[in-house]
Motif scaffolding. Structure first.
Motif, PDB file in Angstrom:
ATOM      1  N   GLU A 266     -18.935 -36.741 -16.355  1.00 22.43           N
ATOM      2  CA  GLU A 266     -18.209 -36.311 -15.156  1.00 22.43           C
ATOM      3  C   GLU A 266     -18.403 -34.819 -14.907  1.00 22.43           C
ATOM      4  OE1 GLU A 266     -14.118 -37.553 -14.922  1.00 22.43           O
ATOM      5  OE2 GLU A 266     -14.581 -39.479 -15.870  1.00 22.43           O
ATOM      6  N   LEU A 267     -18.346 -34.029 -15.965  1.00 24.40           N
ATOM      7  CA  LEU A 267     -18.544 -32.588 -15.814  1.00 24.40           C
ATOM      8  C   LEU A 267     -19.947 -32.274 -15.316  1.00 24.40           C
ATOM      9  CD1 LEU A 267     -16.674 -31.281 -18.982  1.00 24.40           C
ATOM     10  CD2 LEU A 267     -16.097 -30.767 -16.601  1.00 24.40           C
ATOM     11  N   GLU A 268     -20.926 -32.980 -15.819  1.00 29.52           N
ATOM     12  CA  GLU A 268     -22.301 -32.752 -15.358  1.00 29.52           C
ATOM     13  C   GLU A 268     -22.418 -33.049 -13.865  1.00 29.52           C
ATOM     14  OE1 GLU A 268     -24.349 -35.311 -18.014  1.00 29.52           O
ATOM     15  OE2 GLU A 268     -24.536 -33.804 -19.616  1.00 29.52           O
ATOM     16  N   GLY A 274     -21.832 -28.144  -7.533  1.00 23.63           N
ATOM     17  CA  GLY A 274     -21.438 -26.760  -7.343  1.00 23.63           C
ATOM     18  C   GLY A 274     -19.968 -26.489  -7.567  1.00 23.63           C
ATOM     19  N   VAL A 275     -19.247 -27.419  -8.197  1.00 21.22           N
ATOM     20  CA  VAL A 275     -17.823 -27.224  -8.469  1.00 21.22           C
ATOM     21  C   VAL A 275     -17.657 -26.187  -9.572  1.00 21.22           C
ATOM     22  CG1 VAL A 275     -15.728 -28.341  -9.326  1.00 21.22           C
ATOM     23  CG2 VAL A 275     -17.229 -29.548  -7.721  1.00 21.22           C
ATOM     24  N   ALA A 300     -16.935 -25.808 -23.632  1.00 19.13           N
ATOM     25  CA  ALA A 300     -17.641 -24.538 -23.841  1.00 19.13           C
ATOM     26  C   ALA A 300     -19.070 -24.586 -23.310  1.00 19.13           C
ATOM     27  CB  ALA A 300     -17.636 -24.181 -25.325  1.00 19.13           C
ATOM     28  N   ARG A 301     -19.635 -25.783 -23.197  1.00 22.79           N
ATOM     29  CA  ARG A 301     -21.011 -25.917 -22.710  1.00 22.79           C
ATOM     30  C   ARG A 301     -21.128 -25.648 -21.218  1.00 22.79           C
ATOM     31  NH1 ARG A 301     -22.340 -31.829 -24.230  1.00 22.79           N
ATOM     32  NH2 ARG A 301     -23.880 -31.419 -22.582  1.00 22.79           N
ATOM     33  N   PHE A 302     -20.017 -25.766 -20.480  1.00 23.92           N
ATOM     34  CA  PHE A 302     -20.076 -25.665 -19.018  1.00 23.92           C
ATOM     35  C   PHE A 302     -19.593 -24.284 -18.589  1.00 23.92           C
ATOM     36  CE2 PHE A 302     -19.941 -30.105 -20.104  1.00 23.92           C
ATOM     37  CZ  PHE A 302     -20.883 -30.664 -19.253  1.00 23.92           C
ATOM     38  N   GLU A 303     -20.503 -23.328 -18.689  1.00 25.54           N
ATOM     39  CA  GLU A 303     -20.142 -21.934 -18.467  1.00 25.54           C
ATOM     40  C   GLU A 303     -19.830 -21.619 -17.010  1.00 25.54           C
ATOM     41  OE1 GLU A 303     -23.208 -19.509 -20.070  1.00 25.54           O
ATOM     42  OE2 GLU A 303     -22.905 -20.189 -22.144  1.00 25.54           O
ATOM     43  N   SER A 304     -20.278 -22.451 -16.086  1.00 30.65           N
ATOM     44  CA  SER A 304     -20.050 -22.168 -14.665  1.00 30.65           C
ATOM     45  C   SER A 304     -18.691 -22.659 -14.175  1.00 30.65           C
ATOM     46  CB  SER A 304     -21.148 -22.819 -13.820  1.00 30.65           C
ATOM     47  OG  SER A 304     -21.117 -24.229 -13.952  1.00 30.65           O
ATOM     48  N   ILE A 305     -17.945 -23.384 -15.018  1.00 30.73           N
ATOM     49  CA  ILE A 305     -16.660 -23.950 -14.610  1.00 30.73           C
ATOM     50  C   ILE A 305     -15.523 -23.222 -15.318  1.00 30.73           C
ATOM     51  CG2 ILE A 305     -15.199 -26.011 -14.616  1.00 30.73           C
ATOM     52  CD1 ILE A 305     -17.615 -27.724 -14.370  1.00 30.73           C
ATOM     53  N   HIS A 328     -13.486 -21.939 -21.785  1.00 29.05           N
ATOM     54  CA  HIS A 328     -13.432 -21.485 -20.390  1.00 29.05           C
ATOM     55  C   HIS A 328     -12.148 -21.930 -19.696  1.00 29.05           C
ATOM     56  CE1 HIS A 328     -17.527 -20.406 -21.183  1.00 29.05           C
ATOM     57  NE2 HIS A 328     -17.921 -21.659 -21.265  1.00 29.05           N
ATOM     58  N   ILE A 329     -11.088 -22.126 -20.481  1.00 26.70           N
ATOM     59  CA  ILE A 329      -9.764 -22.372 -19.905  1.00 26.70           C
ATOM     60  C   ILE A 329      -9.166 -21.016 -19.564  1.00 26.70           C
ATOM     61  CG2 ILE A 329      -7.429 -23.208 -20.379  1.00 26.70           C
ATOM     62  CD1 ILE A 329      -8.703 -25.320 -22.212  1.00 26.70           C
TER      63      ILE A 329
END
Length: 491
Positions: A266-268, A274-275, A300-305, A328-329
């Motif tokens: 879902e995160l991918e 672009g979320v 932690a893998r999703f640095e853009s979120i 990234h919280i």
């Protein structure tokens, strides 16, 4: 609570098998807010209404994974433009007529375009009760040949109403809807309906947690791109607590974690759209949970979120702020509800007194790590009084002045069907001030607790004064100021 399907009458219409290739197997309609706002013109859309309906999309995604063609129509977005909501209840018959006319226009367009062979109506909250009744009335009047399934949190706890008082409802699914909805659709093509329900329920309910939610299944108006919404992500389902004002445990049972592969997928998908902001939709994250470290590694893998996360007060002392920032919280939402031990006991929050004693220390640790903190408070819960709530007001005021919390949200308590509070209404211990559920917007008193002589313990006027005091504090928080600036930029 076991998932059950309640049947009212024989299933109608031709079998789905004879109509393959002619449209959707199911279209799930999510009612808009036909809520009370005594103002003229469009009103700003509330932030919490800008999310896509995660639960309904979860059902549609599961059905797709089992070979059923399903989509979700978030009707809220057909009633507004941009960030302005146009149809609301101002207390006049004209407002209801305008809402009904718009509803019919939207339904006709969706039915013509998507040609569903079965319909679902997802009724998640009490404020959707009136809108759902209007929608079901139109479905029965204009498309009586299409079978209708009703489900959702609110529908689960008011199922007798939908079965007995609403014409055209074929069944109500209670509790988690994925497996029961699939079984209902398959039963329409099989004479062995009861056996099919029993055979599929246990395996498919567990399997549904492993299916990623597919945002492409949202049937949206052309001007509302998926990337323009606020987005939810559930890494678990259910809650291990039994708070008196909440139905989560009754709806979903004890907390169950989802496989990391599901929410990673879902995160991918969100990154691809672009979320950049996501709210974790778990009832409460618990750093003591065995899957928490794994969750941190994934986020932690999703640095853009950047993520927002809910936490209980008793989990703060076990929370390492570095783990949150690594994931990234950037904001945590603490469902505190009150600073009064007496009120917390009445709420069945299951909190130890030392949690309140440590709260300043625990919140300062989060602030010092650069995290934003928003507290949630409740006004008017049984056991509360004006003097006890003043304790919470003073503590919140101090925390804001010291910069410990950046946001504050206070709402009036509501006796949602299925909760312990609803049973207090039935026993005569609570008096409902506002019986119309589409006016349960939580910004005005809804109930009063009564003493043995029938007198209000916490009168409506005092509740209003308490709420306004919380609102005064809220308007001085940095989060409120930032939202106001963003709205001004948007206009």
């Amino acid at each position: 609570m076991a998932v059950t399907v309640r049947r009212r009458n024989a299933l109608r219409g031709r079998s789905a098998g004879s109509q393959r290739g002619e449209g959707l197997d199911m279209l799930v309609l999510v009612p808009p807010d036909f809520i009370f706002h005594p103002v003229e013109g469009g009103i700003p859309t509330r932030d919490e209404a800008r999310f896509l309906p995660y639960g309904a999309l979860s059902i549609a995604s599961f059905l797709r994974s089992r070979g059923q063609r399903a989509m979700v129509a978030p009707l809220q977005w057909y009633f507004q433009r941009g960030t302005r909501y146009r149809h609301f209840d101002d207390g006049t018959e004209a407002s209801r007529e305008a809402f009904e006319q718009r509803t019919r226009h939207v339904l006709e367009a969706l039915m013509r375009r998507l040609r569903p062979r079965a319909l679902g109506v997802s009724i998640g909250y009490a404020i959707h009760h009136s809108a759902a009744e209007i929608i079901l009335g139109y479905l029965h009047r204009f498309w009586p040949e299409i079978p209708v399934l009703v489900g959702g949190n609110h529908a689960t706890h008011t199922r007798e109403h939908w079965l007995n008082a609403c014409r055209g409802v074929d069944a109500v699914v209670c509790g988690p809807g994925e497996a029961a909805t699939l079984a209902w659709l398959e039963a329409r093509r099989s004479p062995a309906a009861p056996a099919a329900l029993r055979r599929h329920r246990a395996d498919d309910e567990a399997a549904s947690l492993a299916v990623p939610v597919d945002l492409d299944l949202a049937a949206l108006p052309h001007w509302a791109p998926v990337g323009g919404f606020m987005h939810l992500l559930a890494t678990s389902r259910g809650c291990s607590h039994r708070c008196a004002f909440c139905t989560s445990r009754l709806m979903w049972r004890r907390r169950q974690g989802r496989p990391r592969e599901a929410y990673t997928a879902e995160l991918e998908g969100l990154v691809a759209r672009g979320v950049d902001r996501v709210l974790l939709a778990d009832d409460m994250l618990d750093p003591r949970d065995s899957g928490f470290a794994e969750l941190v590694d994934v986020l932690a893998r999703f640095e853009s979120i950047r993520f927002g996360a809910p936490l209980r007060l008793d989990s703060l002392r076990h929370c390492n702020p570095r783990s949150l920032t690594r994931a990234h919280i950037e904001e945590v939402f603490v469902g505190l509800e009150s600073f009064s031990p007496e009120i917390l006991r009445a709420m069945r929050k299951d909190l130890r007194v030392d949690c309140l004693a440590r709260i300043d220390t625990d919140l300062c640790r989060l602030r010092d790590a650069g995290l934003k903190v928003t507290l949630f408070m409740l006004v008017g819960h049984p056991g509360a009084t004006r003097s006890l709530d003043m304790v919470s007001i003073e503590r919140c005021q101090t925390l804001v002045e010291r910069g410990v919390i950046t946001g504050l949200s206070a709402v009036h308590v509501a006796p949602y069907p299925g909760t312990a509070l609803a049973s207090m209404v039935e026993r005569g211990r609570l008096r409902i001030i506002e019986p119309r559920m589409n006016r349960w917007t939580l910004d005005r008193p809804i109930v009063e607790e009564l003493d043995p002589a029938g007198r209000p313990v916490y009168p409506e006027a005092e509740q209003r004064a308490t709420f306004e005091a919380f609102q005064d504090i809220c308007r001085r928080t940095s989060a409120y100021v930032e939202r106001q600036r963003a709205r001004l930029r948007g206009t």
